[in-house]
Motif scaffolding. Sequence first.
Motif, PDB file in Angstrom:
ATOM      1  N   LEU A  55       0.871  -1.010   0.267  1.00 14.19           N
ATOM      2  CA  LEU A  55       0.036   0.205   0.088  1.00 14.19           C
ATOM      3  C   LEU A  55       0.627   1.106   0.008  1.00 14.19           C
ATOM      4  O   LEU A  55       0.557   2.029  -1.065  1.00 14.19           O
ATOM      5  CB  LEU A  55      -0.784  -0.306   1.541  1.00 14.19           C
ATOM      6  CG  LEU A  55      -2.117  -1.288   0.987  1.00 14.19           C
ATOM      7  CD1 LEU A  55      -2.748  -0.859   2.601  1.00 14.19           C
ATOM      8  CD2 LEU A  55      -2.660  -0.693  -0.038  1.00 14.19           C
ATOM      9  N   THR A  59       0.840   4.426  -3.044  1.00 13.92           N
ATOM     10  CA  THR A  59       0.318   5.590  -2.846  1.00 13.92           C
ATOM     11  C   THR A  59       1.456   6.408  -3.175  1.00 13.92           C
ATOM     12  O   THR A  59       0.986   7.232  -3.285  1.00 13.92           O
ATOM     13  CB  THR A  59       0.066   5.810  -1.663  1.00 13.92           C
ATOM     14  OG1 THR A  59       0.666   4.926  -0.591  1.00 13.92           O
ATOM     15  CG2 THR A  59      -1.833   5.423  -0.854  1.00 13.92           C
ATOM     16  N   ILE A  67      -1.283   6.037   2.830  1.00 12.10           N
ATOM     17  CA  ILE A  67      -2.681   4.661   3.240  1.00 12.10           C
ATOM     18  C   ILE A  67      -4.062   4.649   4.534  1.00 12.10           C
ATOM     19  O   ILE A  67      -4.012   3.331   3.887  1.00 12.10           O
ATOM     20  CB  ILE A  67      -1.352   3.755   3.831  1.00 12.10           C
ATOM     21  CG1 ILE A  67      -1.077   3.435   4.790  1.00 12.10           C
ATOM     22  CG2 ILE A  67      -0.253   3.974   2.998  1.00 12.10           C
ATOM     23  CD1 ILE A  67      -0.187   2.747   6.428  1.00 12.10           C
ATOM     24  N   TYR A  70      -6.902   2.938   2.587  1.00  8.84           N
ATOM     25  CA  TYR A  70      -6.579   1.337   2.870  1.00  8.84           C
ATOM     26  C   TYR A  70      -6.761   1.081   3.967  1.00  8.84           C
ATOM     27  O   TYR A  70      -7.322  -0.040   4.140  1.00  8.84           O
ATOM     28  CB  TYR A  70      -5.834   1.756   2.049  1.00  8.84           C
ATOM     29  CG  TYR A  70      -5.514   2.012   0.627  1.00  8.84           C
ATOM     30  CD1 TYR A  70      -5.968   1.125  -0.368  1.00  8.84           C
ATOM     31  CD2 TYR A  70      -4.943   2.945   0.344  1.00  8.84           C
ATOM     32  CE1 TYR A  70      -5.926   2.019  -1.274  1.00  8.84           C
ATOM     33  CE2 TYR A  70      -4.957   3.431  -1.318  1.00  8.84           C
ATOM     34  CZ  TYR A  70      -5.428   2.501  -1.613  1.00  8.84           C
ATOM     35  OH  TYR A  70      -5.738   3.555  -3.350  1.00  8.84           O
ATOM     36  N   ALA A  73     -10.791   0.415   4.875  1.00  4.00           N
ATOM     37  CA  ALA A  73     -10.760  -0.292   4.489  1.00  4.00           C
ATOM     38  C   ALA A  73     -10.876  -2.130   4.142  1.00  4.00           C
ATOM     39  O   ALA A  73     -11.524  -2.978   4.636  1.00  4.00           O
ATOM     40  CB  ALA A  73     -10.363  -0.209   2.828  1.00  4.00           C
ATOM     41  N   LEU A  98     -11.423   0.110  -2.763  1.00  2.00           N
ATOM     42  CA  LEU A  98     -10.220   0.200  -1.691  1.00  2.00           C
ATOM     43  C   LEU A  98     -10.113  -1.431  -0.955  1.00  2.00           C
ATOM     44  O   LEU A  98      -9.508  -1.860  -1.165  1.00  2.00           O
ATOM     45  CB  LEU A  98     -10.440   1.246  -1.060  1.00  2.00           C
ATOM     46  CG  LEU A  98     -10.473   3.044  -0.860  1.00  2.00           C
ATOM     47  CD1 LEU A  98      -9.948   3.908  -0.375  1.00  2.00           C
ATOM     48  CD2 LEU A  98      -9.065   2.810  -1.988  1.00  2.00           C
ATOM     49  N   CYS A 102      -8.003  -4.374  -1.458  1.00  2.00           N
ATOM     50  CA  CYS A 102      -6.916  -4.444   0.279  1.00  2.00           C
ATOM     51  C   CYS A 102      -8.213  -6.019   0.520  1.00  2.00           C
ATOM     52  O   CYS A 102      -6.507  -6.894   0.983  1.00  2.00           O
ATOM     53  CB  CYS A 102      -8.090  -3.793   1.468  1.00  2.00           C
ATOM     54  SG  CYS A 102      -6.871  -2.601   1.460  1.00  2.00           S
TER      55      CYS A 102
END
Length: 347
Positions: A55, A59, A67, A70, A73, A98, A102
Amino acid sequence: MADPKILFVVGAGASAEVGLPTGYELREIIARKLDMRFPGGHRQESGSHLIVAALKHLTAREGTRDINPYLRAGRHIRDAMPQAISIDNFIDNQGDPLVELCGKLAITEAILEAERKSPLHVDRHARNEGIKFAKLERTWFGGLLKLISEGTHKDAVSERSKRCSFIVFNYDRCLETFLYYSLQNYYAMAADKAAEIVSELTIIHPYGAVGKLPWISEQGSIPFGEELTDRQLLAASDSIKTFTEQIGDDVMIQRIQDTVREADVVVFLGFGYHLQNMELLVSKSPSRCRRIYGTAKSISASDVQEVETLIKQTIRGKAERISIRLGSDLTCQKLFDEHWRGLRRKV
C-alpha cells in the motif's frame, strides 16, 4: 461406448485436502491480515507487513503517500468477515475499490502462504526434493490420477485426460501443480511433456488465481507457494476477479457454459453451492449430463434436498434422466471411493 466426459466443479473443501484453507478459514486469515494497526502512528503492531508495504508503494506511485483510507477499508473487511458468506461475495457486495484492493491483496498473500505449506509444494532450492505422493494417496487428487491413468498407456494419457474438465472456484493452483508433477512421476514423463498435457486441459478459474505457473507461462509467472515482494503482491492481486468482473466477461461465461453443457457427468467437490457461484454455471441450452455426484459435508438432510433442486435448475437437461447423488458424509476423497464405478461407467 466411450469414456464419459467428466466435469469437476471444485470448491475450497477440495483444496483443503492438501492443506489450503476452507472458506471459513480463509475469512479468518484475511481478517487477521487486514487488522493493520499502528498504535501511536508509527510502529505496526498487527496485520500483514507485506500488505502495508504494498500500500505504501501504491500510494507513493500515485503521489498521495496516504495509506489511511486503505487501512480503514482493511479494518472494514476485518470487522465484516464473521458476517460474510465468503470473501469474494463480500468484496462484490461493497462496490468499493479500496475494499476490493485490500481484499485481493489479502487473498493473494494468504493463498501463496498456504500453497507453501501444502504437501504439493516443491522447494526449488533443495536438491532431490519433490512431492511425496504417499501423502496424497488418500486425497481426491490421488483418485483423480487413478481415474485418468487406469488402463491408459503413456502415449494415450493426453487424450484420456482431456475427458476431464475442471471449473475451479479457488484461487490456488493445486490442481495444475498436482497433475504436472504426478504425470511426470507416474509415467516417467519429461517435464515439458507434462506441462503440455496440463496446459491443454480445460481448467477454468471463474474468480482467477494467484498467478500463472512458470511452466504454463514464463511472463509474469508466480511459482507455487512463492514468497513475493510488495510490488509483486500488487501485480499478482490483479489476477483475482470479483463476481461482477466475471459476469461481464462474455468469453469466460461462454466457456463455462460450454463446459457444463458438454459434460456427461458432473462432480461437485468441496463445493458450497452458493447461489452466486451456481449462477455462473447456468447454461442457456440443455446439458447432456446424465449423472451428478457431489459432496455435501455438514449440509443437513433437508438442505441436501434444496441443493438437489438447485442443481437441477442449474444443470438443465431432461430431469427424468439425470441421476443426482449427494453425500453429506463424504469427503472429496471418499466420493471417489464410493462412486468409483459410476465415474468410470461408459456412455
